[in-house]
Design an enzyme around this catalytic site. Structure first.
Site, PDB file in Angstrom:
ATOM      1  N   ARG A   1     -18.943  -2.642   0.599  1.00 31.68           N
ATOM      2  CA  ARG A   1     -18.751  -3.957   0.005  1.00 31.68           C
ATOM      3  C   ARG A   1     -20.110  -4.540  -0.365  1.00 31.68           C
ATOM      4  NH1 ARG A   1     -17.556  -9.464   3.193  1.00 31.68           N
ATOM      5  NH2 ARG A   1     -19.738  -9.033   3.669  1.00 31.68           N
ATOM      6  N   GLU A  56       0.815  -1.223   0.000  1.00 29.77           N
ATOM      7  CA  GLU A  56       0.000   0.000   0.000  1.00 29.77           C
ATOM      8  C   GLU A  56       0.846   1.269   0.000  1.00 29.77           C
ATOM      9  OE1 GLU A  56      -0.516  -2.588   1.986  1.00 29.77           O
ATOM     10  OE2 GLU A  56      -2.524  -3.279   1.437  1.00 29.77           O
TER      11      GLU A  56
END
Lengths: 305, 316
Positions: free
Chosen positions: B171, B62
């Site tokens: 999600r 990341e």
């Protein structure tokens, strides 16, 4: 590769004078290794003076990086002081952002900023922040200061250049201590994956960090082997030998073979000021008046090679 | 505005990102996606297929992804970093601060799995602090759309504006609230109802709960003003101030009650020195593996609790 001393007399160099005329026309000029050495001395004097005036800053790493910086700014990099955001320019990322004084000195001598202005280092309102700030200072391609992060930004710039089929190159300088940061190795992986032969990474291998020798704080082992194992084309030179720096930039760094380049530069922290050399204490300490005067005197005496 | 009555169709707002980023990529070759391995889950697969030269996958890294995005942005690209909210806000938080917000670069952080929506993944993957962390960074804009269409519009707005933006998606599928012609402006609350007794300010996946609560309250004679505060930074301060005459305000969010929408609204109310506030959100505790709706329930992020809080404020 440097068993035979190289005698290199002249190198191409973009003319400062033409930049200032703003004609947009680049004139090739010849710069000798001797001139690059003289520039390096000037950069060192300016950086030490900046830190002295500010009574704050990082002289040790500025001095170890000075010779590579001189070669980049006065010979290698295709940049335009009159148009610092020129989109086809070569980029320079000082991932070890705390040695900003040496980059500011180069920006001044190269004509991006005035020679006098850099002595406002670390003062309120100054473009010359404690660590490089691209919003405030012309010629800074990315703000840095938090170690381990700049190399990723350099990778992003190099990917953009590759995708846009630009000829520019991205030069990055990281510290050896900085290579303790995991993100450096993430960036290295990405540079290899994307075959960034437009990325040239210098490791300023001065062996010291704030708390002492890297070897004691957190050993880095052989950085040349590590970069090589990760897939870089890697070489190791004396980072204070202008001959070696120039030769490496002329040959090794120019290979378009789909591999990013790493040049591990063995350097001395505080190089050129005897009492600062190899002393971790001079990582981030400003000299007092006597120390400053001695530093300038020693630097004016030239660097023993 | 028109609320779609047939609120039966559901879509995850991460799907809105997957669709909108393709539309953006078609019209602008400077739009890049920086994936961090989880492209399939973050719905960037169509973009990858159509625009491989505008796509980078940095693997499970990341920090590097954020730095590469910053480097791309210095050359005029408009990179969207795509990952999960818990990583996009925390694993790369310092990189976002140093290399995106500090130099004010045009990087967008587009995060699926916002709030409690990654329910069964457990507390490690539920992002309850993300918007608060991002809200603390100067130059950052922080957005969560309430449904598919609003999220698409807000992504387009984020791409059109200069500067760092944090976008958070669900999600799980959430009901479609708006029709596709509705327009949205970053930093401007969307008023869903006007009313005089209670003001409810919600964002993201909780807007649907606020709508239902408002409908039930209205049936009981309570007049409700309802705002979809999709942008928590810059907060639509005027819209909050317009609620001060009502004086009874409830915030609802799928985020820790610290530092998110409720805190942002509280700051306005406290400085104005009038009005009462009840905050509904995650109760400053980590989640656990459970269905998303169950996690909302144990934190009191429910229609029933909104109504209960409203009634309590009305009897004060």
């Amino acid at each position: 590769m440097f068993s035979t001393p190289l005698v290199i007399q002249v190198y191409k160099y973009m003319s400062l004078q033409e930049d200032h005329l703003g004609t947009g026309v680049w004139h090739m000029q010849q710069t000798s290794v001797e001139q690059l050495k003289q520039h390096a001395i000037e950069l060192r004097k300016t950086a030490v003076t900046m830190v002295y005036e500010a009574q704050s800053g990082h002289p040790g790493g500025s001095l170890s990086a000075a010779d590579v910086i001189s070669a980049l700014y006065f010979r290698e990099m295709n940049v335009d002081p009159a148009n610092p955001k020129w989109e086809d320019r070569d980029r320079f990322v000082l991932s070890k952002g705390h040695v900003a004084p040496i980059q500011y000195a180069a920006l001044a001598l190269r004509g991006f900023v005035s020679n006098e202005s850099v002595y406002t280092l670390r003062q309120y309102g100054s473009p010359f922040q404690g660590h490089p700030d691209m919003k405030k200072c012309p010629g800074i391609d990315i703000s840095t200061g938090s170690l381990g992060q700049g190399l990723s930004c350099a990778v992003g710039m190099a990917i953009a250049g590759q995708r846009d089929e630009k000829d520019y190159r991205v030069f990055a300088m990281v510290g050896d201590g900085e290579c303790q940061e995991g993100q450096i190795w993430e960036a290295i992986q990405a540079a290899v994956k994307y075959k960034l032969d437009n990325l040239i990474v210098f490791v300023d291998n001065n062996r010291l960090q704030i708390d002492g020798f890297c070897e004691d704080v957190m050993p880095l082992l052989d950085l040349e082997k590590k970069f090589d194992a990760f897939g870089f084309d890697t070489t190791r030179i004396d980072g204070h030998s202008m001959e070696q720096i120039v030769e490496t930039l002329d040959t090794f760094a120019k290979q378009k073979n789909g591999k990013p380049k790493c040049i591990v530069c063995d350097t001395v922290k505080g190089k050129g000021v005897s009492y600062m050399e190899d002393q971790a204490a001079w990582h981030g300490t400003a000299p007092n008046k006597e120390e400053f005067e001695l530093a300038i005197k020693e630097l004016e005496g030239g660097l023993p090679v | 505005m028109s609320v779609t009555k047939k609120a039966v169709e559901k879509k995850a707002t991460r799907a809105a990102f997957g669709d909108e980023i393709v539309r953006l990529g078609e019209s602008n070759k400077d739009i890049y996606v920086v994936d961090i391995d989880i492209g399939k889950s973050c719905k960037t697969d169509k973009f990858i297929e159509k625009f491989p030269m505008q796509h980078i996958n940095v693997g499970i890294a990341e920090q590097n992804g954020a730095g590469i995005a910053a480097g791309l942005a210095t050359t005029g690209k408009i990179p969207f970093i795509s990952t999960y909210a818990v990583f996009g806000s925390l694993r790369m938080a310092e990189q976002i601060r140093q290399e995106v917000c500090y130099p004010n670069l045009n990087v967008k952080i587009a995060c699926s799995h916002g709030g409690l929506t990654p329910g069964n993944d457990g507390g490690s993957h539920q992002a309850i602090e993300d918007m608060g962390v991002m809200r603390s960074f100067p130059n950052m804009t922080v957005i969560m759309g309430a449904d598919y269409h609003s999220t698409r519009k807000l992504i387009a707005e984020a791409a059109a504006m200069y500067g760092p933006v944090y976008l958070r998606f669900t999600r799980d599928a959430v009901p479609m609230i708006y029709d596709e012609n509705e327009t949205f402006e970053i930093g401007k609350a969307k008023q869903l109802r006007d009313g005089a007794d209670i003001a409810i300010i919600a964002n993201g996946d909780t807007v649907r709960l606020a709508i239902e609560a408002a409908e039930q309250l209205e049936q009981n004679g309570v007049s409700v003003k309802l705002l979809d505060m999709h942008t928590i930074k810059p907060l639509d301060v005027d819209a909050v101030k317009d609620c001060l005459d009502i004086g009874r305000i409830i915030t609802v969010e799928d985020h820790n009650i610290l530092n998110g929408l409720g805190s942002a609204v509280a700051e306005v109310i406290a400085e104005a020195g009038k009005g009462q506030l009840a905050r509904i959100g995650v109760q400053d505790r980590f989640g656990e593996s459970a269905p998303y709706e169950k996690l909302l329930e144990i934190n009191g992020i429910t229609v029933e609790n909104i109504i209960a809080k409203a009634n309590k404020l009305l009897t004060n």
